[in-house]
Design a protein around this motif. Structure first.
Motif, PDB file in Angstrom:
ATOM      1  N   LYS A   1       0.822  -1.198   0.000  1.00  0.00           N
ATOM      2  CA  LYS A   1       0.000   0.000   0.000  1.00  0.00           C
ATOM      3  C   LYS A   1       0.864   1.258   0.000  1.00  0.00           C
ATOM      4  O   LYS A   1       1.931   1.295   0.593  1.00  0.00           O
ATOM      5  CB  LYS A   1      -0.921  -0.013   1.228  1.00  0.00           C
ATOM      6  CG  LYS A   1      -2.009   1.043   1.206  1.00  0.00           C
ATOM      7  CD  LYS A   1      -2.923   0.895   2.422  1.00  0.00           C
ATOM      8  CE  LYS A   1      -4.027   1.943   2.392  1.00  0.00           C
ATOM      9  NZ  LYS A   1      -4.925   1.818   3.571  1.00  0.00           N
ATOM     10  N   ASN A   2       0.383   2.277  -0.687  1.00  0.00           N
ATOM     11  CA  ASN A   2       1.022   3.602  -0.708  1.00  0.00           C
ATOM     12  C   ASN A   2       2.392   3.607  -1.381  1.00  0.00           C
ATOM     13  O   ASN A   2       3.213   4.483  -1.097  1.00  0.00           O
ATOM     14  CB  ASN A   2       1.159   4.163   0.715  1.00  0.00           C
ATOM     15  CG  ASN A   2      -0.185   4.386   1.381  1.00  0.00           C
ATOM     16  OD1 ASN A   2      -1.167   4.696   0.716  1.00  0.00           O
ATOM     17  ND2 ASN A   2      -0.239   4.214   2.688  1.00  0.00           N
ATOM     18  N   VAL A   3       2.650   2.648  -2.263  1.00  0.00           N
ATOM     19  CA  VAL A   3       3.957   2.614  -2.914  1.00  0.00           C
ATOM     20  C   VAL A   3       4.189   3.875  -3.748  1.00  0.00           C
ATOM     21  O   VAL A   3       5.298   4.429  -3.754  1.00  0.00           O
ATOM     22  CB  VAL A   3       4.103   1.339  -3.786  1.00  0.00           C
ATOM     23  CG1 VAL A   3       3.033   1.267  -4.854  1.00  0.00           C
ATOM     24  CG2 VAL A   3       5.476   1.276  -4.427  1.00  0.00           C
ATOM     25  N   ILE A   4       3.155   4.359  -4.430  1.00  0.00           N
ATOM     26  CA  ILE A   4       3.302   5.574  -5.242  1.00  0.00           C
ATOM     27  C   ILE A   4       3.426   6.799  -4.344  1.00  0.00           C
ATOM     28  O   ILE A   4       4.275   7.669  -4.573  1.00  0.00           O
ATOM     29  CB  ILE A   4       2.108   5.721  -6.206  1.00  0.00           C
ATOM     30  CG1 ILE A   4       2.116   4.583  -7.225  1.00  0.00           C
ATOM     31  CG2 ILE A   4       2.149   7.071  -6.917  1.00  0.00           C
ATOM     32  CD1 ILE A   4       0.928   4.587  -8.164  1.00  0.00           C
ATOM     33  N   THR A   5       2.587   6.863  -3.321  1.00  0.00           N
ATOM     34  CA  THR A   5       2.642   7.999  -2.390  1.00  0.00           C
ATOM     35  C   THR A   5       4.015   8.107  -1.747  1.00  0.00           C
ATOM     36  O   THR A   5       4.577   9.208  -1.625  1.00  0.00           O
ATOM     37  CB  THR A   5       1.568   7.840  -1.296  1.00  0.00           C
ATOM     38  OG1 THR A   5       0.285   7.742  -1.911  1.00  0.00           O
ATOM     39  CG2 THR A   5       1.585   9.021  -0.344  1.00  0.00           C
TER      40      THR A   5
ATOM     41  N   ILE B   1       6.661   9.405  -4.267  1.00  0.00           N
ATOM     42  CA  ILE B   1       6.554  10.849  -4.495  1.00  0.00           C
ATOM     43  C   ILE B   1       7.029  11.628  -3.263  1.00  0.00           C
ATOM     44  O   ILE B   1       7.705  12.656  -3.375  1.00  0.00           O
ATOM     45  CB  ILE B   1       5.098  11.222  -4.851  1.00  0.00           C
ATOM     46  CG1 ILE B   1       4.734  10.628  -6.219  1.00  0.00           C
ATOM     47  CG2 ILE B   1       4.909  12.730  -4.862  1.00  0.00           C
ATOM     48  CD1 ILE B   1       3.286  10.833  -6.616  1.00  0.00           C
ATOM     49  N   TYR B   2       6.697  11.110  -2.083  1.00  0.00           N
ATOM     50  CA  TYR B   2       7.097  11.794  -0.852  1.00  0.00           C
ATOM     51  C   TYR B   2       8.617  11.934  -0.761  1.00  0.00           C
ATOM     52  O   TYR B   2       9.139  12.979  -0.363  1.00  0.00           O
ATOM     53  CB  TYR B   2       6.573  11.021   0.358  1.00  0.00           C
ATOM     54  CG  TYR B   2       7.036  11.586   1.685  1.00  0.00           C
ATOM     55  CD1 TYR B   2       6.401  12.689   2.238  1.00  0.00           C
ATOM     56  CD2 TYR B   2       8.109  11.009   2.372  1.00  0.00           C
ATOM     57  CE1 TYR B   2       6.829  13.211   3.458  1.00  0.00           C
ATOM     58  CE2 TYR B   2       8.539  11.522   3.582  1.00  0.00           C
ATOM     59  CZ  TYR B   2       7.900  12.624   4.124  1.00  0.00           C
ATOM     60  OH  TYR B   2       8.329  13.142   5.319  1.00  0.00           O
ATOM     61  N   TRP B   3       9.324  10.871  -1.156  1.00  0.00           N
ATOM     62  CA  TRP B   3      10.780  10.886  -1.050  1.00  0.00           C
ATOM     63  C   TRP B   3      11.456  11.567  -2.236  1.00  0.00           C
ATOM     64  O   TRP B   3      12.679  11.533  -2.367  1.00  0.00           O
ATOM     65  CB  TRP B   3      11.315   9.463  -0.901  1.00  0.00           C
ATOM     66  CG  TRP B   3      10.981   8.863   0.434  1.00  0.00           C
ATOM     67  CD1 TRP B   3      10.074   7.898   0.700  1.00  0.00           C
ATOM     68  CD2 TRP B   3      11.552   9.229   1.696  1.00  0.00           C
ATOM     69  NE1 TRP B   3      10.020   7.620   2.044  1.00  0.00           N
ATOM     70  CE2 TRP B   3      10.929   8.431   2.685  1.00  0.00           C
ATOM     71  CE3 TRP B   3      12.520  10.156   2.092  1.00  0.00           C
ATOM     72  CZ2 TRP B   3      11.244   8.530   4.037  1.00  0.00           C
ATOM     73  CZ3 TRP B   3      12.830  10.251   3.453  1.00  0.00           C
ATOM     74  CH2 TRP B   3      12.201   9.449   4.401  1.00  0.00           C
TER      75      TRP B   3
END
Length: 315
Positions: free
Chosen positions: A239-243, A246-248
């Protein structure tokens, strides 16, 4: 001497299985005709459903009264509680309800129907009530900013993944889970461009917009078919692999979000005049309602051109 043991059993109204509730006022004039049908259904289904008897009685009464009086259907269980009847009742008989109210009432009736008719007769999945508002597409300026964001990522692998992300979002309109589940082998290259094969609950083939082809073509040629298309070095879908990616990225500027990338893709095709049937299939949706939400973002057409098109003379 042992004192007598007195056992007190407290019975609440929730423990009573039989339906002895007052019939809803709206149905009182017709209760002699429909009361037994409704009461029996609630009495049988009630104990197995996590709703209060009174709620189920009101739900079943509304459905039955509408089906019997307005739709002219017979008082037969497999007719009144079939999915199509419930859908019609929610859409027509509860039109004055809020989306939340209709959703609750439909859930109550579906649970009753599933118990009374069996899950094979009542497929569990139905379309959602009241689709959410469509997100605004990105502007040309924002799109240019995202391309710059991807091009300046470092090291090289991050730049490639950023370009793949934009290509699949803006070029094919994929949802986040579809991007993270995609394998390199699902991306087909031929003399007509790039075709993205989507698996899962919305299987389909999506032709990639030609503007986004170069990055994916290069990527596919440099990786194995079993690699993940996005972040090929990972070992699983999480979960949240794309988020997280982008965050990093380390930027304080606006970053791309998959729902709005998909919205941009849909609005682009609507604006370009793509036929609605192939667009529905490529988007992985089944109803025109799903696309109609985006029409407000489509630019107006010149009135003269619109008239010519509606006359059959082309746009």
């Amino acid at each position: 001497m042992v004192a007598d043991l007195i056992v007190v059993i407290i019975i609440t109204t929730e423990d009573i299985v039989a339906v002895n509730l007052e019939p809803p006022k709206v149905a009182a004039p017709y209760w002699n005709e429909i009361g037994d049908f409704i009461s029996t259904a609630v009495e049988e289904a009630g104990p197995a459903i996590p709703y209060r008897q009174g709620e189920l009685l009101r739900a079943a009464t509304g459905l039955t009264l509408w089906a019997w009086q307005t739709a002219g259907l017979p008082l037969e269980r497999d007719v009144i509680f079939r999915r199509h009847t419930i859908e019609r009742f929610v859409a027509e008989g509860l039109a004055h309800y809020t989306n939340s109210g209709r959703t609750t009432r439909r859930s109550q009736l579906l649970r009753m129907a599933e118990f009374l008719l069996g899950p094979k007769v009542m497929p569990p999945r139905m379309r959602p009530i009241g689709l959410p508002e469509a997100l605004a597409p990105y502007t040309h300026e924002q799109l240019a900013s995202f391309k710059s964001w991807a091009a300046t990522q470092s090291p090289h692998d991050r730049r490639v993944n950023a370009e793949v992300l934009l290509s699949l979002g803006f070029g094919a309109g994929l949802a986040a889970r579809e991007i993270t589940n995609l394998r390199v082998g699902d991306i087909r290259l031929d003399d007509r461009g790039v075709l993205v094969e989507i698996r899962g609950d919305r299987p389909r083939a999506v032709p990639l917009l030609h503007e986004w082809e170069p990055a994916l073509i290069t990527f596919v040629k440099e990786h194995r078919s079993t690699d993940w298309a996005f972040l090929p070095g990972r070992t699983k879908v999480y979960k949240n692999v794309i988020t997280n990616f982008i965050y990093w990225s380390g930027t304080t500027e606006e970053t791309p979000q998959t729902p709005r990338m998909r919205s941009t893709w849909i609005v682009h095709h609507l604006t370009s005049g793509v036929h609605v049937v192939p667009l529905l299939r490529a988007a992985g949706v089944q109803s025109l309602e799903a696309l109609a939400r985006y029409v407000k973002y489509v630019p107006e057409v010149d009135p003269d051109n619109a008239r010519a098109a509606l006359r059959g003379c082309g746009l």
